[in-house]
Design a protein around this motif. Structure first.
Motif, PDB file in Angstrom:
ATOM      1  N   TYR A  30     -10.631  -5.711  -9.110  1.00  0.00           N
ATOM      2  CA  TYR A  30     -10.151  -5.637  -7.730  1.00  0.00           C
ATOM      3  C   TYR A  30     -10.317  -6.987  -7.037  1.00  0.00           C
ATOM      4  CZ  TYR A  30     -15.166  -5.286  -6.764  1.00  0.00           C
ATOM      5  OH  TYR A  30     -16.519  -5.530  -6.712  1.00  0.00           O
ATOM      6  N   PHE A  31      -9.486  -7.214  -6.018  1.00  0.00           N
ATOM      7  CA  PHE A  31      -9.670  -8.309  -5.077  1.00  0.00           C
ATOM      8  C   PHE A  31     -10.472  -7.765  -3.903  1.00  0.00           C
ATOM      9  CE2 PHE A  31      -5.667  -9.899  -7.002  1.00  0.00           C
ATOM     10  CZ  PHE A  31      -6.018 -11.213  -7.238  1.00  0.00           C
ATOM     11  N   ASN A  32     -11.356  -8.586  -3.314  1.00  0.00           N
ATOM     12  CA  ASN A  32     -11.964  -8.129  -2.064  1.00  0.00           C
ATOM     13  C   ASN A  32     -10.929  -8.265  -0.952  1.00  0.00           C
ATOM     14  OD1 ASN A  32     -12.009 -10.791  -1.015  1.00  0.00           O
ATOM     15  ND2 ASN A  32     -14.058 -11.166  -1.824  1.00  0.00           N
ATOM     16  N   SER A  33     -11.205  -7.654   0.191  1.00  0.00           N
ATOM     17  CA  SER A  33     -10.210  -7.581   1.266  1.00  0.00           C
ATOM     18  C   SER A  33      -9.817  -8.960   1.787  1.00  0.00           C
ATOM     19  CB  SER A  33     -10.741  -6.719   2.413  1.00  0.00           C
ATOM     20  OG  SER A  33     -11.979  -7.227   2.899  1.00  0.00           O
ATOM     21  N   GLU A  34     -10.787  -9.885   1.838  1.00  0.00           N
ATOM     22  CA  GLU A  34     -10.491 -11.232   2.344  1.00  0.00           C
ATOM     23  C   GLU A  34      -9.496 -11.956   1.447  1.00  0.00           C
ATOM     24  OE1 GLU A  34     -12.826 -15.421   3.371  1.00  0.00           O
ATOM     25  OE2 GLU A  34     -13.968 -13.625   2.856  1.00  0.00           O
ATOM     26  N   LEU A  43      -6.731   1.195  -6.298  1.00  0.00           N
ATOM     27  CA  LEU A  43      -5.504   1.366  -5.517  1.00  0.00           C
ATOM     28  C   LEU A  43      -5.707   1.062  -4.033  1.00  0.00           C
ATOM     29  CD1 LEU A  43      -4.099   4.611  -7.178  1.00  0.00           C
ATOM     30  CD2 LEU A  43      -3.114   2.324  -7.315  1.00  0.00           C
ATOM     31  N   SER A  44      -6.922   0.741  -3.639  1.00  0.00           N
ATOM     32  CA  SER A  44      -7.205   0.516  -2.220  1.00  0.00           C
ATOM     33  C   SER A  44      -7.003  -0.930  -1.782  1.00  0.00           C
ATOM     34  CB  SER A  44      -8.645   0.946  -1.901  1.00  0.00           C
ATOM     35  OG  SER A  44      -8.796   2.341  -2.080  1.00  0.00           O
ATOM     36  N   GLU A  53      -1.773   9.906  -7.754  1.00  0.00           N
ATOM     37  CA  GLU A  53      -0.619  10.510  -7.072  1.00  0.00           C
ATOM     38  C   GLU A  53      -0.959  10.833  -5.618  1.00  0.00           C
ATOM     39  OE1 GLU A  53       1.731  12.640 -10.799  1.00  0.00           O
ATOM     40  OE2 GLU A  53       0.230  13.804  -9.679  1.00  0.00           O
ATOM     41  N   ALA A  54      -2.181  11.309  -5.381  1.00  0.00           N
ATOM     42  CA  ALA A  54      -2.598  11.630  -4.017  1.00  0.00           C
ATOM     43  C   ALA A  54      -2.656  10.392  -3.136  1.00  0.00           C
ATOM     44  CB  ALA A  54      -3.958  12.323  -4.036  1.00  0.00           C
ATOM     45  N   MET A  55      -2.888   9.232  -3.761  1.00  0.00           N
ATOM     46  CA  MET A  55      -2.964   7.977  -3.007  1.00  0.00           C
ATOM     47  C   MET A  55      -1.596   7.312  -2.842  1.00  0.00           C
ATOM     48  SD  MET A  55      -6.539   6.274  -4.299  1.00  0.00           S
ATOM     49  CE  MET A  55      -6.443   4.959  -3.051  1.00  0.00           C
ATOM     50  N   GLY A  69      -1.184  -2.067   2.282  1.00  0.00           N
ATOM     51  CA  GLY A  69      -0.725  -2.944   3.352  1.00  0.00           C
ATOM     52  C   GLY A  69      -0.245  -4.294   2.870  1.00  0.00           C
ATOM     53  N   ILE A  70      -0.380  -4.540   1.554  1.00  0.00           N
ATOM     54  CA  ILE A  70       0.023  -5.840   0.991  1.00  0.00           C
ATOM     55  C   ILE A  70       1.179  -5.653   0.007  1.00  0.00           C
ATOM     56  CG2 ILE A  70      -0.756  -7.809  -0.400  1.00  0.00           C
ATOM     57  CD1 ILE A  70      -3.616  -7.060   0.672  1.00  0.00           C
ATOM     58  N   VAL A  71       1.070  -4.637  -0.834  1.00  0.00           N
ATOM     59  CA  VAL A  71       2.092  -4.417  -1.862  1.00  0.00           C
ATOM     60  C   VAL A  71       3.136  -3.411  -1.366  1.00  0.00           C
ATOM     61  CG1 VAL A  71       0.426  -4.896  -3.690  1.00  0.00           C
ATOM     62  CG2 VAL A  71       0.818  -2.542  -2.987  1.00  0.00           C
ATOM     63  N   SER A  72       4.328  -3.476  -1.962  1.00  0.00           N
ATOM     64  CA  SER A  72       5.403  -2.570  -1.558  1.00  0.00           C
ATOM     65  C   SER A  72       5.416  -1.295  -2.399  1.00  0.00           C
ATOM     66  CB  SER A  72       6.765  -3.272  -1.680  1.00  0.00           C
ATOM     67  OG  SER A  72       6.963  -3.714  -3.012  1.00  0.00           O
TER      68      SER A  72
END
Length: 412
Positions: A79-83, A14-15, A40-42, A19-22
């Motif tokens: 996961y995707f990396n941040s880049e 979920l990280s 849920e906490a995230m 900032g990218i998904v709505s």
């Protein structure tokens, strides 16, 4: 994403999209750990779905809960990396502008050591459209209900999904439960014309060391492939490679194994993983001339066709290819090429003990007419620093290992 007992992975899962998904939709299929609590906490929207032995049903339920125009559908252990994540919105815009409906990403499976196990391209980012849904109980496929093709943009060079689900402890747990095997068998029973499922069936049997059943399953899949297969079809290439492994494990005749190999390289012209695998089989069996030719074929394919969505295993083991090539040359008495390939190794990594040992063995030859020590030293001086104690110690150790007379004394 759909999840069950993923408390180890859910935070990372979920990280990457923050900032990218709505919105983040998590559909839980019966977790007994803290997966739901963490999600849920995230800030994720968590829904519950009663498990009915059907991954597509759960995924399609998740799609219905999405309110956005585009969906990124990854598993909890992916996961995707941040880049790469930062590139996604731009690729969606480009795809939209060109009338596209989905985006191909590279998916790379990692083993316990973080090395590449295998790879393939997947549509994991796609437009939310009325009739675009998943089918099949397991190893689900995104498609239209009427069968027409999805308009896809290829972003495999730019976007990579990393998958940790093939790591030993996770894989062992899945194998022990036989969940995947039972779902695959049920899918084949209900839809026998879906021959790709035989590939996945082969993987299950191979993982359980039932190599006879695995070979049969891979062969059923291969028999329904076209005569000529594009180099980017990683699944087909893996099927041929795994079948070779199964034949070897069963102790099948050399003629059978070689016939399977020839069929593979004739039908798949661009993939280097197959000749690399066969080269190792030849080498271990003592067929050094054949191993030499197979490794050359692997190198030729890497140079001609690259590694995008293919040949990652050969590329990852490029140093091994050169090591075995140089050793194969030694075995057949081709000292010139033994020098050539071992020199390639140490020119890239001068502290490769194997590369240096093979080089000195090649210079020594059969021991009757070895290259003079001073000439060997002159050759090595282009790579090694003779004012560096580590370099000197490396050469001395290699010389002693191969019994190169006079080398240590000369260096001293």
């Amino acid at each position: 994403m759909i999840v069950k007992n993923e408390e180890k992975n859910i935070e990372r899962a979920l990280s990457w999209g923050k900032g990218i998904v709505s919105e983040q939709i998590v559909v839980d299929t019966g977790s007994e750990d803290k997966t739901v609590e963490i999600a849920e906490a995230m800030g994720a929207k968590v829904y519950h779905f009663d498990w009915i032995d059907d991954f597509s049903a759960a995924k399609n339920y998740a799609i219905e809960k999405c309110t956005g125009n585009w969906i990124a559908f990854l598993d909890a252990d992916e996961y995707f990396n941040s880049e790469d994540a930062r590139k996604i919105l731009e690729y969606i815009r480009i795809t939209e502008d060109n009338g596209g409906e989905g985006i191909f990403s590279m998916l790379i499976n990692l083993d316990d050591k973080g090395k590449i196990d295998s790879s393939a391209s997947h549509i994991r980012i796609f437009k939310k459209l009325k009739n675009l849904r998943y089918k099949r109980r397991i190893h689900e496929e995104l498609c239209y209900d009427d069968g027409h093709e999805i308009k896809v943009m290829d972003a495999t060079k730019a976007l990579t999904i990393w998958h940790t689900g093939y790591q030993t402890d996770v894989y062992r747990e899945k194998k022990a439960s036989k969940r995947n095997l039972n779902l695959i068998l049920k899918e084949i029973e209900e839809n026998p014309e879906q021959y790709e499922m035989y590939y996945y069936l082969g993987n299950e049997y191979c993982g359980a060391d039932d190599f006879e059943k695995a070979e049969e399953a891979y062969t059923k899949y291969i028999d329904h492939l076209p005569d000529e297969i594009t180099g980017t079809d990683a699944t087909a290439a893996n099927a041929f490679r795994y079948r070779l492994h199964c034949l070897l494990q069963q102790g099948k005749e050399n003629e059978t194994i070689i016939a399977s190999y020839k069929d593979a390289i004739q039908r798949i012209k661009e993939n280097a993983d197959i000749p690399y695998a066969m080269g190792k089989i030849f080498f271990n069996a003592g067929f050094y001339s054949e191993a030499y030719q197979a490794f050359l074929e692997a190198l030729d394919r890497l140079e001609k066709y690259g590694t995008i969505n293919k040949s990652e295993i050969a590329m990852q083991n490029i140093s091994t290819i050169y090591e075995l090539l140089s050793e194969a040359c030694l075995k057949v008495g081709d000292m010139k090429n033994a020098v050539k390939y071992s020199s390639s190794i140490i020119s890239v990594n001068k502290y490769s003990a194997k590369g240096l040992v093979v080089l000195l063995r090649a210079f020594k030859g059969e021991g009757k007419n070895p290259v003079p020590v001073k000439d060997v030293i002159n050759y090595l001086s282009k790579i090694y620093d003779f004012n560096d104690a580590k370099d000197i110690s490396m050469i001395k150790a290699a010389a002693e290992a191969v019994g190169y007379e006079g080398m240590s004394e000369f260096l001293t």
